[in-house]
Enzyme design. Structure first.
Site, mmCIF file in Angstrom:
data_model
loop_
_atom_site.group_PDB
_atom_site.id
_atom_site.type_symbol
_atom_site.label_atom_id
_atom_site.label_comp_id
_atom_site.label_asym_id
_atom_site.label_seq_id
_atom_site.Cartn_x
_atom_site.Cartn_y
_atom_site.Cartn_z
ATOM 1 N N GLU A 52 54.233 16.766 45.168
ATOM 2 C CA GLU A 52 55.148 15.645 45.004
ATOM 3 C C GLU A 52 54.766 14.473 45.899
ATOM 4 O OE1 GLU A 52 57.801 19.436 44.974
ATOM 5 O OE2 GLU A 52 55.804 18.844 45.651
ATOM 6 N N SER A 294 43.154 55.127 40.979
ATOM 7 C CA SER A 294 44.227 55.272 41.973
ATOM 8 C C SER A 294 45.204 54.107 41.900
ATOM 9 C CB SER A 294 43.639 55.400 43.379
ATOM 10 O OG SER A 294 42.980 54.212 43.777
#
Length: 357
Positions: A52, A294
Protein backbone atom coordinates in the site's frame (compact mmCIF):
# COMPACT_ATOMS: atom_id res chain seq x y z
CA UNK A 1 -12.20 -2.08 -16.55
CA UNK A 2 -13.98 -3.34 -13.42
CA UNK A 3 -13.17 -3.91 -9.75
CA UNK A 4 -12.26 -7.51 -10.64
CA UNK A 5 -9.76 -6.31 -13.24
CA UNK A 6 -8.04 -4.01 -10.74
CA UNK A 7 -7.90 -6.77 -8.13
CA UNK A 8 -6.47 -9.23 -10.63
CA UNK A 9 -3.72 -6.73 -11.34
CA UNK A 10 -3.08 -6.42 -7.59
CA UNK A 11 -2.78 -10.22 -7.32
CA UNK A 12 -0.38 -10.25 -10.27
CA UNK A 13 1.80 -7.66 -8.55
CA UNK A 14 1.70 -9.54 -5.25
CA UNK A 15 3.25 -12.63 -6.84
CA UNK A 16 6.41 -10.62 -7.60
CA UNK A 17 7.35 -10.76 -3.93
CA UNK A 18 7.49 -14.56 -3.83
CA UNK A 19 10.63 -15.76 -2.11
CA UNK A 20 11.64 -12.29 -0.94
CA UNK A 21 8.96 -11.34 1.59
CA UNK A 22 8.45 -14.46 3.69
CA UNK A 23 7.47 -14.93 6.50
CA UNK A 24 5.36 -11.89 5.55
CA UNK A 25 2.51 -12.39 3.06
CA UNK A 26 2.73 -11.50 -0.61
CA UNK A 27 0.64 -8.37 -1.14
CA UNK A 28 -0.11 -6.23 -4.18
CA UNK A 29 -1.90 -2.88 -4.36
CA UNK A 30 -3.39 -0.75 -7.13
CA UNK A 31 -4.70 2.83 -6.80
CA UNK A 32 -7.39 3.83 -9.32
CA UNK A 33 -8.85 7.27 -10.02
CA UNK A 34 -11.33 8.14 -12.73
CA UNK A 35 -10.98 4.69 -14.24
CA UNK A 36 -7.18 4.82 -14.56
CA UNK A 37 -4.34 3.34 -12.53
CA UNK A 38 -2.46 6.19 -10.88
CA UNK A 39 -0.21 4.11 -8.66
CA UNK A 40 0.66 0.51 -7.96
CA UNK A 41 3.07 -1.41 -5.77
CA UNK A 42 3.83 -4.66 -4.04
CA UNK A 43 5.63 -5.82 -0.92
CA UNK A 44 9.11 -6.28 -2.35
CA UNK A 45 11.22 -7.52 0.55
CA UNK A 46 10.79 -8.56 4.16
CA UNK A 47 11.30 -5.55 6.44
CA UNK A 48 10.70 -3.02 3.69
CA UNK A 49 7.65 -0.92 2.81
CA UNK A 50 4.35 -2.69 2.29
CA UNK A 51 2.42 -2.76 -0.97
CA UNK A 52 0.00 0.00 0.00
CA UNK A 53 2.78 2.42 0.90
CA UNK A 54 4.62 1.72 -2.36
CA UNK A 55 1.43 2.31 -4.35
CA UNK A 56 0.70 5.56 -2.48
CA UNK A 57 4.21 6.83 -3.15
CA UNK A 58 3.79 6.04 -6.83
CA UNK A 59 0.42 7.84 -6.97
CA UNK A 60 1.50 10.95 -5.09
CA UNK A 61 -1.23 13.59 -4.89
CA UNK A 62 -3.41 11.61 -7.28
CA UNK A 63 -4.17 9.21 -4.43
CA UNK A 64 -6.51 11.79 -2.89
CA UNK A 65 -10.09 10.77 -3.60
CA UNK A 66 -8.98 7.51 -5.26
CA UNK A 67 -9.79 3.85 -4.64
CA UNK A 68 -7.24 1.34 -3.36
CA UNK A 69 -7.39 -2.31 -4.39
CA UNK A 70 -5.26 -4.51 -2.17
CA UNK A 71 -4.95 -8.29 -1.87
CA UNK A 72 -4.90 -8.35 1.95
CA UNK A 73 -6.44 -6.26 4.69
CA UNK A 74 -4.11 -3.30 5.40
CA UNK A 75 -2.10 -3.65 8.59
CA UNK A 76 -2.90 -1.46 11.60
CA UNK A 77 0.02 -2.20 13.91
CA UNK A 78 3.62 -1.09 14.27
CA UNK A 79 5.92 -3.89 13.13
CA UNK A 80 9.07 -3.41 11.09
CA UNK A 81 7.17 -0.63 9.30
CA UNK A 82 4.43 1.82 10.40
CA UNK A 83 0.73 0.89 9.96
CA UNK A 84 -0.51 1.00 6.38
CA UNK A 85 -3.87 2.24 7.62
CA UNK A 86 -2.25 5.51 8.70
CA UNK A 87 -0.67 5.99 5.27
CA UNK A 88 -3.99 5.27 3.54
CA UNK A 89 -5.87 7.77 5.69
CA UNK A 90 -3.18 10.44 5.29
CA UNK A 91 -3.17 9.97 1.49
CA UNK A 92 -6.86 10.85 1.27
CA UNK A 93 -7.98 7.56 -0.25
CA UNK A 94 -11.78 7.30 0.00
CA UNK A 95 -12.44 3.65 -0.89
CA UNK A 96 -10.55 0.45 -0.06
CA UNK A 97 -11.31 -2.91 -1.65
CA UNK A 98 -9.45 -5.77 0.04
CA UNK A 99 -9.46 -9.35 -1.20
CA UNK A 100 -9.32 -11.00 2.23
CA UNK A 101 -8.97 -10.24 5.94
CA UNK A 102 -5.52 -10.66 7.45
CA UNK A 103 -5.40 -13.65 9.84
CA UNK A 104 -2.42 -12.15 11.69
CA UNK A 105 -3.71 -11.67 15.27
CA UNK A 106 -2.48 -8.07 15.55
CA UNK A 107 -4.54 -7.13 12.48
CA UNK A 108 -7.49 -9.58 12.08
CA UNK A 109 -10.18 -7.02 11.27
CA UNK A 110 -8.52 -4.13 13.07
CA UNK A 111 -7.31 -2.59 9.83
CA UNK A 112 -10.83 -2.57 8.41
CA UNK A 113 -12.19 -0.97 11.58
CA UNK A 114 -9.58 1.80 11.55
CA UNK A 115 -10.31 2.68 7.94
CA UNK A 116 -14.05 2.70 8.48
CA UNK A 117 -13.66 4.85 11.59
CA UNK A 118 -11.84 7.37 9.39
CA UNK A 119 -14.82 7.51 7.01
CA UNK A 120 -13.30 5.35 4.29
CA UNK A 121 -15.63 2.95 2.47
CA UNK A 122 -14.27 -0.59 2.85
CA UNK A 123 -15.23 -3.71 0.91
CA UNK A 124 -13.78 -7.12 1.67
CA UNK A 125 -13.86 -10.43 -0.19
CA UNK A 126 -13.32 -9.60 -3.87
CA UNK A 127 -11.43 -12.56 -5.40
CA UNK A 128 -10.87 -13.92 -1.89
CA UNK A 129 -10.33 -17.55 -3.03
CA UNK A 130 -7.48 -16.44 -5.30
CA UNK A 131 -5.95 -14.35 -2.53
CA UNK A 132 -6.18 -17.22 -0.05
CA UNK A 133 -4.44 -19.57 -2.48
CA UNK A 134 -1.72 -17.00 -3.11
CA UNK A 135 -0.91 -16.78 0.57
CA UNK A 136 -1.53 -20.38 1.60
CA UNK A 137 2.02 -20.65 3.03
CA UNK A 138 1.52 -17.51 5.14
CA UNK A 139 -1.83 -18.79 6.40
CA UNK A 140 -0.40 -22.24 7.15
CA UNK A 141 2.34 -20.76 9.31
CA UNK A 142 -0.15 -18.62 11.24
CA UNK A 143 -2.94 -21.17 11.58
CA UNK A 144 -0.97 -24.42 12.00
CA UNK A 145 2.34 -23.10 13.38
CA UNK A 146 4.25 -25.01 10.73
CA UNK A 147 5.58 -24.25 7.26
CA UNK A 148 3.80 -25.03 4.02
CA UNK A 149 5.21 -28.33 2.73
CA UNK A 150 6.06 -28.77 -0.95
CA UNK A 151 6.78 -32.31 -2.15
CA UNK A 152 8.87 -32.63 -5.30
CA UNK A 153 10.09 -35.54 -7.38
CA UNK A 154 11.13 -36.42 -10.91
CA UNK A 155 9.80 -39.65 -12.33
CA UNK A 156 9.62 -41.68 -15.50
CA UNK A 157 6.49 -42.13 -17.53
CA UNK A 158 5.93 -45.46 -15.76
CA UNK A 159 6.17 -43.84 -12.33
CA UNK A 160 9.73 -44.68 -11.24
CA UNK A 161 12.16 -42.36 -9.45
CA UNK A 162 15.06 -44.74 -9.96
CA UNK A 163 15.98 -47.97 -11.68
CA UNK A 164 16.05 -51.38 -9.95
CA UNK A 165 19.71 -50.65 -9.04
CA UNK A 166 18.84 -47.25 -7.53
CA UNK A 167 20.29 -45.27 -10.43
CA UNK A 168 18.43 -41.99 -11.03
CA UNK A 169 20.71 -39.48 -12.81
CA UNK A 170 19.27 -37.97 -14.75
CA UNK A 171 15.55 -38.70 -15.08
CA UNK A 172 14.59 -35.12 -15.89
CA UNK A 173 15.90 -32.83 -18.62
CA UNK A 174 18.30 -29.90 -18.01
CA UNK A 175 15.36 -27.51 -18.46
CA UNK A 176 13.33 -29.34 -15.82
CA UNK A 177 16.27 -29.37 -13.43
CA UNK A 178 16.62 -25.60 -13.90
CA UNK A 179 12.96 -25.22 -12.94
CA UNK A 180 13.57 -27.35 -9.84
CA UNK A 181 16.54 -25.19 -8.87
CA UNK A 182 14.36 -22.08 -9.14
CA UNK A 183 11.88 -23.78 -6.78
CA UNK A 184 14.69 -24.50 -4.31
CA UNK A 185 15.70 -20.85 -4.39
CA UNK A 186 12.55 -19.67 -2.65
CA UNK A 187 12.50 -22.30 0.12
CA UNK A 188 13.51 -22.01 3.78
CA UNK A 189 14.57 -25.66 3.93
CA UNK A 190 15.13 -28.62 1.61
CA UNK A 191 14.56 -32.05 3.17
CA UNK A 192 15.83 -35.45 2.05
CA UNK A 193 16.28 -38.85 3.64
CA UNK A 194 19.67 -40.32 4.50
CA UNK A 195 19.29 -42.99 1.83
CA UNK A 196 19.04 -40.28 -0.83
CA UNK A 197 22.30 -38.84 0.46
CA UNK A 198 23.95 -42.26 0.20
CA UNK A 199 22.62 -43.02 -3.29
CA UNK A 200 22.66 -39.61 -5.01
CA UNK A 201 25.06 -37.49 -2.93
CA UNK A 202 23.02 -34.31 -3.57
CA UNK A 203 24.31 -30.81 -2.85
CA UNK A 204 20.77 -29.44 -2.25
CA UNK A 205 21.56 -25.85 -3.20
CA UNK A 206 19.84 -23.60 -5.73
CA UNK A 207 22.00 -23.09 -8.81
CA UNK A 208 22.18 -20.28 -9.65
CA UNK A 209 21.51 -18.76 -6.23
CA UNK A 210 17.90 -17.95 -5.45
CA UNK A 211 16.37 -15.30 -3.23
CA UNK A 212 16.77 -17.50 -0.16
CA UNK A 213 19.49 -19.82 1.12
CA UNK A 214 17.61 -22.91 2.30
CA UNK A 215 18.68 -24.97 5.27
CA UNK A 216 19.67 -28.43 3.98
CA UNK A 217 18.01 -31.10 6.12
CA UNK A 218 18.72 -34.81 6.29
CA UNK A 219 16.34 -37.22 8.01
CA UNK A 220 18.46 -39.96 9.55
CA UNK A 221 17.52 -42.16 12.49
CA UNK A 222 21.13 -42.60 13.63
CA UNK A 223 22.77 -39.60 11.97
CA UNK A 224 25.24 -41.68 9.99
CA UNK A 225 26.19 -40.15 6.63
CA UNK A 226 29.05 -40.93 4.24
CA UNK A 227 32.14 -38.96 5.29
CA UNK A 228 32.76 -37.87 1.72
CA UNK A 229 29.22 -36.70 0.91
CA UNK A 230 28.81 -33.19 -0.44
CA UNK A 231 26.59 -32.08 2.44
CA UNK A 232 29.27 -32.77 5.04
CA UNK A 233 31.97 -31.31 2.81
CA UNK A 234 30.09 -27.99 2.47
CA UNK A 235 28.33 -27.74 5.85
CA UNK A 236 30.47 -24.79 6.97
CA UNK A 237 29.56 -22.84 3.84
CA UNK A 238 25.83 -23.63 3.62
CA UNK A 239 23.89 -24.81 6.71
CA UNK A 240 23.08 -28.50 7.19
CA UNK A 241 20.74 -29.97 9.81
CA UNK A 242 20.69 -33.69 10.59
CA UNK A 243 17.45 -34.68 12.31
CA UNK A 244 16.76 -38.09 13.84
CA UNK A 245 15.35 -39.89 16.84
CA UNK A 246 18.35 -42.05 17.74
CA UNK A 247 21.36 -39.77 17.40
CA UNK A 248 23.99 -40.78 19.92
CA UNK A 249 26.01 -38.17 21.78
CA UNK A 250 29.06 -39.39 19.90
CA UNK A 251 27.35 -39.05 16.54
CA UNK A 252 26.02 -35.60 17.40
CA UNK A 253 29.52 -34.47 18.38
CA UNK A 254 30.95 -35.85 15.15
CA UNK A 255 28.37 -34.08 13.00
CA UNK A 256 28.84 -30.81 14.85
CA UNK A 257 32.57 -31.06 14.37
CA UNK A 258 31.87 -31.07 10.62
CA UNK A 259 29.75 -27.91 10.93
CA UNK A 260 26.30 -29.52 11.04
CA UNK A 261 23.43 -28.72 13.36
CA UNK A 262 21.69 -31.72 14.95
CA UNK A 263 18.13 -32.09 16.16
CA UNK A 264 16.46 -34.93 18.04
CA UNK A 265 12.94 -35.46 16.68
CA UNK A 266 10.71 -38.52 16.64
CA UNK A 267 8.39 -37.50 13.78
CA UNK A 268 8.01 -35.16 10.84
CA UNK A 269 5.35 -33.33 12.86
CA UNK A 270 7.96 -32.48 15.50
CA UNK A 271 10.38 -31.35 12.80
CA UNK A 272 7.78 -29.07 11.22
CA UNK A 273 6.82 -27.66 14.62
CA UNK A 274 10.47 -26.72 15.13
CA UNK A 275 10.55 -25.05 11.73
CA UNK A 276 7.37 -23.18 12.62
CA UNK A 277 9.17 -21.79 15.67
CA UNK A 278 11.88 -20.61 13.30
CA UNK A 279 9.23 -18.86 11.15
CA UNK A 280 9.99 -21.04 8.12
CA UNK A 281 7.21 -20.48 5.59
CA UNK A 282 8.02 -22.91 2.76
CA UNK A 283 9.95 -26.19 2.93
CA UNK A 284 10.65 -28.64 0.10
CA UNK A 285 10.72 -32.42 0.55
CA UNK A 286 12.78 -33.82 -2.32
CA UNK A 287 12.90 -37.50 -1.44
CA UNK A 288 13.47 -40.26 -1.57
CA UNK A 289 10.45 -42.48 -1.30
CA UNK A 290 10.87 -43.02 2.44
CA UNK A 291 11.00 -39.33 3.29
CA UNK A 292 8.11 -38.49 0.98
CA UNK A 293 6.13 -41.40 2.43
CA UNK A 294 6.65 -40.23 6.00
CA UNK A 295 5.29 -36.78 5.17
CA UNK A 296 2.39 -38.28 3.23
CA UNK A 297 1.48 -40.65 6.07
CA UNK A 298 1.59 -37.76 8.53
CA UNK A 299 -0.77 -35.72 6.34
CA UNK A 300 1.89 -33.05 6.01
CA UNK A 301 2.07 -32.44 2.26
CA UNK A 302 0.41 -29.26 1.04
CA UNK A 303 1.56 -29.02 -2.57
CA UNK A 304 3.19 -31.34 -5.08
CA UNK A 305 5.65 -30.61 -7.89
CA UNK A 306 6.15 -33.51 -10.28
CA UNK A 307 8.49 -33.63 -13.26
CA UNK A 308 7.57 -36.48 -15.59
CA UNK A 309 10.05 -37.62 -18.22
CA UNK A 310 9.19 -39.55 -21.41
CA UNK A 311 11.19 -42.65 -20.51
CA UNK A 312 10.20 -46.18 -19.45
CA UNK A 313 12.37 -47.96 -16.89
CA UNK A 314 10.22 -50.84 -15.67
CA UNK A 315 11.19 -53.28 -12.96
CA UNK A 316 8.99 -54.48 -10.12
CA UNK A 317 11.72 -53.52 -7.64
CA UNK A 318 12.35 -50.08 -9.12
CA UNK A 319 11.41 -47.31 -6.69
CA UNK A 320 8.16 -45.38 -6.89
CA UNK A 321 7.94 -41.79 -5.57
CA UNK A 322 6.11 -42.22 -2.28
CA UNK A 323 6.79 -45.02 0.18
CA UNK A 324 5.62 -45.35 3.76
CA UNK A 325 2.39 -47.02 4.80
CA UNK A 326 0.24 -45.35 2.16
CA UNK A 327 -3.53 -45.32 1.82
CA UNK A 328 -5.55 -48.49 2.45
CA UNK A 329 -8.07 -47.56 -0.24
CA UNK A 330 -8.09 -45.22 -3.22
CA UNK A 331 -10.70 -43.10 -1.44
CA UNK A 332 -8.15 -42.44 1.31
CA UNK A 333 -5.62 -41.11 -1.17
CA UNK A 334 -4.83 -37.41 -1.23
CA UNK A 335 -6.72 -35.60 -3.97
CA UNK A 336 -4.92 -32.80 -5.77
CA UNK A 337 -6.72 -29.59 -6.73
CA UNK A 338 -5.78 -26.54 -8.82
CA UNK A 339 -3.65 -28.64 -11.16
CA UNK A 340 -1.36 -26.82 -13.54
CA UNK A 341 0.78 -28.43 -16.23
CA UNK A 342 3.50 -27.06 -18.48
CA UNK A 343 6.00 -28.56 -20.88
CA UNK A 344 9.59 -28.02 -19.74
CA UNK A 345 12.17 -29.26 -22.21
CA UNK A 346 11.03 -32.77 -23.15
CA UNK A 347 9.37 -33.24 -19.74
CA UNK A 348 6.06 -32.21 -18.24
CA UNK A 349 5.85 -30.31 -14.98
CA UNK A 350 2.71 -30.88 -12.91
CA UNK A 351 1.93 -28.92 -9.77
CA UNK A 352 -1.13 -28.72 -7.57
CA UNK A 353 -2.37 -28.37 -4.02
CA UNK A 354 -3.44 -31.21 -1.78
CA UNK A 355 -7.16 -30.94 -1.14
CA UNK A 356 -8.05 -29.88 2.39
CA UNK A 357 -10.66 -32.23 3.84
Amino acid sequence: MTDIDWMRRALELARRGEGAVEPNPMVGAVIVKDGEIVGEGWHQKFGQAHAEVNAIRAAGEQARGAALYVTLEPCCHHGKTPPCTEAIIAAGITRVVAAMPDPFPQVAGGGIQQLQAAGIAVEIGLLEPEARLLNAPYRTLLEKQRPFVHAKWAMTLDGKIGSRTGHSKWISSPEARAKAHALRGRMDAIIVGANTVRLDDPLLTARPDGLRVPLRVVLSRDGRLPDSCQLLQTARQTPVLVAGERLSKEQEAQLRSRGCETLAVASVSELLAEFGQRHFTNVLVEGGAGALGSFRDAGMIDMVHVFMAPVLVGGSSATTPIGGMGAATIDEGFRIDDWECEKVGVDYYFRGRVRVV
